[in-house]
Design an enzyme around this catalytic site. Structure first.
Site, PDB file in Angstrom:
ATOM      1  N   ASP A   1       0.819  -1.189  -0.068  1.00  0.00           N
ATOM      2  CA  ASP A   1       0.044  -0.049  -0.091  1.00  0.00           C
ATOM      3  C   ASP A   1       0.898   1.286  -0.038  1.00  0.00           C
ATOM      4  O   ASP A   1       2.177   1.128   0.252  1.00  0.00           O
ATOM      5  CB  ASP A   1      -0.957  -0.106   1.250  1.00  0.00           C
ATOM      6  CG  ASP A   1      -0.136  -0.275   2.761  1.00  0.00           C
ATOM      7  OD1 ASP A   1       1.006  -0.327   2.347  1.00  0.00           O
ATOM      8  OD2 ASP A   1      -1.024  -0.459   3.254  1.00  0.00           O
TER       9      ASP A   1
ATOM     10  N   ASN B   1      -6.893  -2.664  14.510  1.00  0.00           N
ATOM     11  CA  ASN B   1      -8.149  -2.745  14.205  1.00  0.00           C
ATOM     12  C   ASN B   1      -8.280  -4.207  13.108  1.00  0.00           C
ATOM     13  O   ASN B   1      -9.305  -4.278  12.698  1.00  0.00           O
ATOM     14  CB  ASN B   1      -8.860  -1.720  13.837  1.00  0.00           C
ATOM     15  CG  ASN B   1      -8.288  -1.291  12.220  1.00  0.00           C
ATOM     16  OD1 ASN B   1      -7.431  -1.817  11.766  1.00  0.00           O
ATOM     17  ND2 ASN B   1      -8.656  -0.110  11.989  1.00  0.00           N
TER      18      ASN B   1
ATOM     19  N   HIS C   1      -6.729  -4.218  10.531  1.00  0.00           N
ATOM     20  CA  HIS C   1      -6.519  -3.978   8.778  1.00  0.00           C
ATOM     21  C   HIS C   1      -5.312  -4.608   8.308  1.00  0.00           C
ATOM     22  O   HIS C   1      -4.075  -4.908   9.153  1.00  0.00           O
ATOM     23  CB  HIS C   1      -6.637  -2.652   8.720  1.00  0.00           C
ATOM     24  CG  HIS C   1      -5.289  -1.789   8.961  1.00  0.00           C
ATOM     25  ND1 HIS C   1      -5.610  -0.639   9.606  1.00  0.00           N
ATOM     26  CD2 HIS C   1      -4.050  -1.976   8.704  1.00  0.00           C
ATOM     27  CE1 HIS C   1      -4.441   0.123   9.751  1.00  0.00           C
ATOM     28  NE2 HIS C   1      -3.473  -0.863   9.423  1.00  0.00           N
TER      29      HIS C   1
ATOM     30  N   GLU D   1      -9.520  -1.748   5.584  1.00  0.00           N
ATOM     31  CA  GLU D   1      -9.881  -1.258   6.905  1.00  0.00           C
ATOM     32  C   GLU D   1     -11.376  -2.168   7.311  1.00  0.00           C
ATOM     33  O   GLU D   1     -11.785  -2.678   6.391  1.00  0.00           O
ATOM     34  CB  GLU D   1     -10.201   0.100   6.967  1.00  0.00           C
ATOM     35  CG  GLU D   1      -8.963   1.017   6.822  1.00  0.00           C
ATOM     36  CD  GLU D   1      -8.334   1.121   7.885  1.00  0.00           C
ATOM     37  OE1 GLU D   1      -8.200   0.473   8.690  1.00  0.00           O
ATOM     38  OE2 GLU D   1      -7.638   2.425   8.096  1.00  0.00           O
TER      39      GLU D   1
HETATM   40  C1  GLP Z   1      -0.200   0.506   8.549  1.00  0.00           C
HETATM   41  C2  GLP Z   1       0.100  -0.105   7.286  1.00  0.00           C
HETATM   42  C3  GLP Z   1      -0.124  -1.655   7.463  1.00  0.00           C
HETATM   43  C4  GLP Z   1       0.686  -2.182   8.866  1.00  0.00           C
HETATM   44  C5  GLP Z   1       0.065  -1.509  10.066  1.00  0.00           C
HETATM   45  C6  GLP Z   1       0.531  -1.830  11.377  1.00  0.00           C
HETATM   46  O1  GLP Z   1      -1.271   1.206   8.490  1.00  0.00           O
HETATM   47  N1  GLP Z   1      -0.661   0.074   5.982  1.00  0.00           N
HETATM   48  O2  GLP Z   1       0.548  -2.548   6.402  1.00  0.00           O
HETATM   49  O3  GLP Z   1       0.563  -3.431   8.852  1.00  0.00           O
HETATM   50  O4  GLP Z   1      -0.093  -0.118   9.874  1.00  0.00           O
HETATM   51  O5  GLP Z   1       1.648  -0.914  11.606  1.00  0.00           O
HETATM   52  P1  GLP Z   1       2.534  -1.377  12.739  1.00  0.00           P
HETATM   53  O6  GLP Z   1       3.431  -2.399  12.395  1.00  0.00           O
HETATM   54  O7  GLP Z   1       3.407   0.020  12.971  1.00  0.00           O
HETATM   55  O8  GLP Z   1       1.848  -1.392  14.026  1.00  0.00           O
END
Ligand code: GLP
Length: 247
Positions: free
Chosen positions: A67, A136, A138, A143
């Site tokens: 993404d 959450n 995702h 989402e």
């Molecule tokens: C972001 C990314 C995800 C990632 C998530 C968790 O929003 N789009 O791909 O898995 O956050 O991030 P973190 O690893 O910093 O908790």
């Protein structure tokens, strides 16, 4: 779903890197799917170390990131393109022209999504996809919602994701309100998937993964329909607050 329960974040990072190393041994020209966020950073450091030691070769590898914020300039330090260059691509012997991130700078986001989906297909599909998970549930930027999208698409970020990701920006107002993300179907087409989960704040999302329900309010639960998913997690995420709990 196979689970690798680790004692520490370092152990998780090594476990993930070893799976990627095995993948490249079996298929040096693999197509890898990469994720951003803080969770995979340790694994990327490990990959860079292994590459430097001559234990891994990325010269034939192609990558697709899950993404990217929309809109965002790839030179912006908060863009996922910048993140990947800094945390991995600039540290390994990969051909940067074979590393792809959704075009968050495109003036036509719909066309950028279509193009990305086609590029993945033309590359032969993703051999191994790395995933993190949002608090959450995702994955990528899919989402929680009543309806989820199968293909790469533009999505509105939820307030909780804007809040969670604001820690990387100067202020909450600076967080883009949209993103381009692979869809649930794009992710599920990957031949192999590893999902890294660390920290107690992810234990609710992980708990849903261990049950039998597929819940659109926790998009990661769709991974249950895939036959080659490895969950790599630490005890904080696995057991949550009560780490004496039996599973
Ligand atoms: C972001 C990314 C995800 C990632 C998530 C968790 O929003 N789009 O791909 O898995 O956050 O991030 P973190 O690893 O910093 O908790």
């Amino acid at each position: 779903m196979k689970t690798i329960l680790c004692d520490s974040y370092e152990e998780m990072s090594k476990a993930g890197a070893l799976i990627i190393a095995d993948q490249l041994k079996a298929k040096p020209d693999s197509v890898l799917g990469f994720a951003t966020g803080s969770t995979p950073v340790g694994m990327y450091t490990e990959l860079a170390k292994m590459n430097k030691n001559g234990e891994m070769d990325f010269s034939k590898v192609t990558t697709f990131n899950l993404d990217e914020y929309y809109p965002i300039d790839p030179k912006n330090q908060q863009s996922y393109r910048y993140f990947m260059n800094e945390n991995l691509f600039n540290k390994i012997n990969i051909d940067i022209s074979k590393t792809f991130v959704p075009e968050g700078y495109s003036s036509d986001s719909t066309a950028a999504c279509k193009k990305y989906e086609k590029m993945i297909k033309d590359a032969g599909g993703i051999d191994l996809q790395v995933l993190g998970i949002g608090v959450n549930g995702h994955i990528g930027f899919n989402e929680p919602a009543k309806n989820l999208k199968a293909s790469t698409h533009v999505t509105d970020l939820t307030e909780s994701t804007i809040e969670a990701n604001s820690r990387f920006f100067a202020s909450r107002e600076d967080v883009p309100r949209q993103a381009i993300t692979m869809g649930i179907g794009t992710i599920l087409k990957s031949k192999k998937i590893i999902l890294l989960i660390t920290g107690e704040n992810k234990s609710k999302a992980l708990n849903d993964l261990l049950g039998d329900d597929i819940i659109t309010d926790n998009p990661a639960t769709f991974l249950k329909v895939h036959n080659d998913v490895t969950l790599i997690c630490d005890k904080e995420a696995y057991y949550g607050r009560d780490n004496t709990q039996e599973r």
